[in-house]
Design a protein around this motif. Structure first.
Motif, PDB file in Angstrom:
ATOM      1  N   ILE A  46       0.837  -1.200   0.000  1.00  5.98           N
ATOM      2  CA  ILE A  46       0.000   0.000   0.000  1.00  5.98           C
ATOM      3  C   ILE A  46       0.876   1.255   0.000  1.00  5.98           C
ATOM      4  CG2 ILE A  46      -1.746   1.327   1.288  1.00  5.98           C
ATOM      5  CD1 ILE A  46      -2.783  -1.391   2.353  1.00  5.98           C
ATOM      6  N   GLY A  47       0.618   2.134  -0.933  1.00  3.40           N
ATOM      7  CA  GLY A  47       1.348   3.399  -0.990  1.00  3.40           C
ATOM      8  C   GLY A  47       2.673   3.339  -1.726  1.00  3.40           C
ATOM      9  N   SER A  88       3.209   6.605 -16.878  1.00  8.14           N
ATOM     10  CA  SER A  88       2.266   6.420 -15.773  1.00  8.14           C
ATOM     11  C   SER A  88       2.936   5.673 -14.630  1.00  8.14           C
ATOM     12  CB  SER A  88       1.008   5.684 -16.237  1.00  8.14           C
ATOM     13  OG  SER A  88       1.286   4.342 -16.465  1.00  8.14           O
ATOM     14  N   VAL A  89       2.607   6.137 -13.437  1.00  7.35           N
ATOM     15  CA  VAL A  89       3.111   5.499 -12.232  1.00  7.35           C
ATOM     16  C   VAL A  89       1.899   5.155 -11.381  1.00  7.35           C
ATOM     17  CG1 VAL A  89       4.498   5.784 -10.144  1.00  7.35           C
ATOM     18  CG2 VAL A  89       5.294   6.753 -12.302  1.00  7.35           C
ATOM     19  N   GLY A  90       1.797   3.895 -11.011  1.00  8.39           N
ATOM     20  CA  GLY A  90       0.636   3.456 -10.247  1.00  8.39           C
ATOM     21  C   GLY A  90       1.014   3.052  -8.835  1.00  8.39           C
ATOM     22  N   LYS A  91       0.034   3.155  -7.948  1.00  3.14           N
ATOM     23  CA  LYS A  91       0.241   2.647  -6.599  1.00  3.14           C
ATOM     24  C   LYS A  91      -1.087   2.158  -6.032  1.00  3.14           C
ATOM     25  CE  LYS A  91      -0.195   7.098  -4.301  1.00  3.14           C
ATOM     26  NZ  LYS A  91       0.493   8.215  -3.691  1.00  3.14           N
ATOM     27  N   THR A  92      -0.981   1.230  -5.081  1.00  4.72           N
ATOM     28  CA  THR A  92      -2.169   0.757  -4.393  1.00  4.72           C
ATOM     29  C   THR A  92      -2.497   1.749  -3.295  1.00  4.72           C
ATOM     30  OG1 THR A  92      -1.599  -1.522  -4.879  1.00  4.72           O
ATOM     31  CG2 THR A  92      -3.139  -1.165  -3.072  1.00  4.72           C
ATOM     32  N   VAL A  93      -3.726   2.218  -3.278  1.00  6.87           N
ATOM     33  CA  VAL A  93      -4.138   3.232  -2.301  1.00  6.87           C
ATOM     34  C   VAL A  93      -4.716   2.566  -1.049  1.00  6.87           C
ATOM     35  CG1 VAL A  93      -5.658   5.209  -1.911  1.00  6.87           C
ATOM     36  CG2 VAL A  93      -4.618   4.873  -4.153  1.00  6.87           C
ATOM     37  N   SER A  94      -5.502   1.530  -1.246  1.00  9.21           N
ATOM     38  CA  SER A  94      -6.091   0.848  -0.089  1.00  9.21           C
ATOM     39  C   SER A  94      -6.465  -0.581  -0.444  1.00  9.21           C
ATOM     40  CB  SER A  94      -7.339   1.606   0.397  1.00  9.21           C
ATOM     41  OG  SER A  94      -8.369   1.531  -0.580  1.00  9.21           O
ATOM     42  N   THR A 124      -9.495  -3.686  -3.739  1.00 11.62           N
ATOM     43  CA  THR A 124      -8.222  -2.996  -3.891  1.00 11.62           C
ATOM     44  C   THR A 124      -8.427  -1.747  -4.724  1.00 11.62           C
ATOM     45  OG1 THR A 124      -7.129  -5.148  -3.870  1.00 11.62           O
ATOM     46  CG2 THR A 124      -5.815  -3.278  -4.626  1.00 11.62           C
ATOM     47  N   ARG A 125      -7.976  -0.615  -4.172  1.00 13.50           N
ATOM     48  CA  ARG A 125      -8.081   0.641  -4.924  1.00 13.50           C
ATOM     49  C   ARG A 125      -6.688   1.073  -5.357  1.00 13.50           C
ATOM     50  NH1 ARG A 125     -12.290   1.148  -1.251  1.00 13.50           N
ATOM     51  NH2 ARG A 125     -14.285   1.308  -2.364  1.00 13.50           N
ATOM     52  N   ARG A 126      -6.579   1.362  -6.649  1.00 13.06           N
ATOM     53  CA  ARG A 126      -5.290   1.789  -7.194  1.00 13.06           C
ATOM     54  C   ARG A 126      -5.420   3.148  -7.862  1.00 13.06           C
ATOM     55  NH1 ARG A 126      -1.039  -1.253  -8.057  1.00 13.06           N
ATOM     56  NH2 ARG A 126      -0.635  -0.308 -10.096  1.00 13.06           N
ATOM     57  N   GLU A 127      -4.322   3.859  -7.861  1.00 10.27           N
ATOM     58  CA  GLU A 127      -4.300   5.192  -8.476  1.00 10.27           C
ATOM     59  C   GLU A 127      -3.109   5.254  -9.423  1.00 10.27           C
ATOM     60  OE1 GLU A 127      -4.171   8.464  -5.542  1.00 10.27           O
ATOM     61  OE2 GLU A 127      -2.721   9.433  -6.861  1.00 10.27           O
ATOM     62  N   SER A 128      -3.316   5.806 -10.610  1.00 10.46           N
ATOM     63  CA  SER A 128      -2.204   5.996 -11.544  1.00 10.46           C
ATOM     64  C   SER A 128      -2.141   7.451 -11.955  1.00 10.46           C
ATOM     65  CB  SER A 128      -2.395   5.136 -12.800  1.00 10.46           C
ATOM     66  OG  SER A 128      -2.332   3.771 -12.460  1.00 10.46           O
ATOM     67  N   THR A 129      -0.942   7.949 -12.072  1.00 10.91           N
ATOM     68  CA  THR A 129      -0.728   9.332 -12.496  1.00 10.91           C
ATOM     69  C   THR A 129      -0.030   9.325 -13.850  1.00 10.91           C
ATOM     70  OG1 THR A 129      -0.516  10.008 -10.202  1.00 10.91           O
ATOM     71  CG2 THR A 129       0.328  11.546 -11.838  1.00 10.91           C
ATOM     72  N   TYR A 130      -0.589  10.060 -14.789  1.00 10.83           N
ATOM     73  CA  TYR A 130      -0.038  10.116 -16.148  1.00 10.83           C
ATOM     74  C   TYR A 130       0.610  11.471 -16.382  1.00 10.83           C
ATOM     75  CZ  TYR A 130      -2.905   5.991 -16.987  1.00 10.83           C
ATOM     76  OH  TYR A 130      -3.453   4.743 -16.926  1.00 10.83           O
ATOM     77  N   THR A 131       1.884  11.426 -16.764  1.00 11.84           N
ATOM     78  CA  THR A 131       2.659  12.650 -17.009  1.00 11.84           C
ATOM     79  C   THR A 131       3.106  12.666 -18.465  1.00 11.84           C
ATOM     80  OG1 THR A 131       3.451  12.461 -14.728  1.00 11.84           O
ATOM     81  CG2 THR A 131       4.647  13.981 -16.146  1.00 11.84           C
ATOM     82  N   ASN A 132       2.990  13.804 -19.130  1.00 11.24           N
ATOM     83  CA  ASN A 132       3.387  13.841 -20.546  1.00 11.24           C
ATOM     84  C   ASN A 132       4.884  14.125 -20.712  1.00 11.24           C
ATOM     85  OD1 ASN A 132       3.722  16.613 -20.289  1.00 11.24           O
ATOM     86  ND2 ASN A 132       1.858  17.148 -21.401  1.00 11.24           N
ATOM     87  N   GLN A 133       5.314  14.209 -21.958  1.00 10.59           N
ATOM     88  CA  GLN A 133       6.745  14.373 -22.284  1.00 10.59           C
ATOM     89  C   GLN A 133       7.297  15.714 -21.818  1.00 10.59           C
ATOM     90  OE1 GLN A 133       4.231  14.025 -24.355  1.00 10.59           O
ATOM     91  NE2 GLN A 133       4.185  15.762 -25.751  1.00 10.59           N
ATOM     92  N   ASN A 134       6.406  16.652 -21.445  1.00  9.52           N
ATOM     93  CA  ASN A 134       6.862  17.954 -20.939  1.00  9.52           C
ATOM     94  C   ASN A 134       6.879  17.998 -19.410  1.00  9.52           C
ATOM     95  OD1 ASN A 134       6.915  18.873 -23.634  1.00  9.52           O
ATOM     96  ND2 ASN A 134       4.729  19.326 -23.544  1.00  9.52           N
ATOM     97  N   GLY A 135       6.626  16.854 -18.796  1.00  6.79           N
ATOM     98  CA  GLY A 135       6.627  16.798 -17.336  1.00  6.79           C
ATOM     99  C   GLY A 135       5.329  17.279 -16.707  1.00  6.79           C
ATOM    100  N   GLU A 136       4.292  17.465 -17.525  1.00  6.46           N
ATOM    101  CA  GLU A 136       3.013  17.941 -16.999  1.00  6.46           C
ATOM    102  C   GLU A 136       2.101  16.752 -16.669  1.00  6.46           C
ATOM    103  OE1 GLU A 136       2.373  21.842 -19.821  1.00  6.46           O
ATOM    104  OE2 GLU A 136       2.342  19.870 -20.769  1.00  6.46           O
TER     105      GLU A 136
END
Lengths: 153, 168
Positions: free
Chosen positions: B17-18, B124-130, B144-156
């Protein structure tokens, strides 16, 4: 696509225009390729029945994407989807209408944006006249919520 | 629940988790956008016609809702991708001891307002939240709850997705 929707013209309780889908097996295969989800319960009837299902079923994520289209078609071209999501509570079969709906639950301004919060969902609609398994009509299989930002007049 | 059911959540799962998994890359290209949009049944030309997308102020074809590019597939990395899914599914080997079925419980997308267009490469970077165990009509269920964050080639950061999986 309809005319631009403006934030000013909306009120809580309003229903947004419905989007009606009816998946063919061909559409499910297109979605498998488009999404990269190749789980056989969505296109192989023998496999699906082997897992205890009555027939192949519509991908949950496709219903999520239908709700995305419901919102996109409503807010475009000047608005944007801030967030949207849904839970997969019930299965849908191909060859039966999937009616995508939304109602406005809250209207507010935040961070310089004109926002609208909605309840969104899919519900089972009219079945095709064929021998495949169907759901009763009017069952909410995919409830969710959304926030969209809209232009002001 | 009147009786305490045995825990299906292993220490390995708790430890996951986390913890962020390895970054994975997905490519947003015109063909992928068209395939996705067509399979949904989208009719807005910004998903198909580059000129129409540019006329609406976009760099190129736009990602339809729910599309975050096509993961860069590599058979050599399949094992690593599975291992990143929260330290293994309950009952799948480590811990639990019994096989469990998996259902997709739900998905949510949150957009930051930066358009995702053809030509973008997202990390994308994912992690288990709970991870929680509940009694359901299908028996004991691990949510199981997971969250992924997507960042583009400009770091946004362009998108966050939240997914729920149900193991029972």
């Amino acid at each position: 696509m309809a005319e631009q929707v403006f934030w000013d013209d909306l009120k809580e309780g309003d229903e947004i225009p419905r989007l009606v889908k009816n998946c063919s097996t061909q559409q499910l295969v297109q979605w498998a390729a488009g999404s990269g989800d190749f789980y056989q319960i969505h296109y192989d009837e023998t496999f699906a029945k082997g897992t205890g299902l009555k027939d192949i079923i519509v991908h949950g994520a496709l219903k999520n994407a239908f709700l995305g289209q419901l919102l996109h078609d409503w807010v475009a071209p000047g608005g944007e989807i801030v967030r949207y999501g849904c839970s997969y509570r019930g299965m849908d079969y191909p060859y039966q209408e999937i009616v995508c709906r939304g109602t406005i639950t809250k209207k507010y301004q935040e961070g310089g944006k004109n926002l609208v919060e909605l309840d969104i969902w899919t519900e089972t609609g009219k079945p095709n006249d064929d021998a495949r398994p169907k759901n009763p009509e009017g069952i909410k299989t995919t409830p969710g919520t959304a926030v969209v930002a809209l232009p002001k007049r | 629940m009147t009786q305490e059911a045995p825990s299906l959540i292993t220490d390995e799962m708790k430890a996951s988790i986390g913890r962020e998994g390895p970054a994975s890359r997905s490519e947003v290209d015109r063909t992928g956008i068209r395939m996705f949009a067509r399979s949904v049944g989208h009719t807005d030309p910004i998903f198909y016609d580059e000129e129409a997308a540019k006329a609406r102020g976009y760099r190129s074809l736009v990602c339809p809702p729910g599309y975050t590019g096509t993961p860069a597939f590599n058979p050599a990395r399949m094992g690593a991708a599975m291992a990143a899914m929260g330290g293994g599914m309950p009952g799948g080997g480590a811990g639990g001891g019994r096989r469990m079925r998996v259902l997709n419980g739900g998905t949510e997308y949150e957009y930051t307002g930066i358009p995702i267009c053809a030509g973008d490469v997202l990390t994308s970077v994912g992690k288990t939240v709970s991870i929680e165990q509940v009694a359901s009509s299908l028996g004991q269920m691990v949510i199981t709850r997971r969250e992924s964050t997507y960042t583009n080639q400009n770091g946004e950061v362009v998108c966050r997705s939240y997914g729920t999986s149900l193991n029972y």
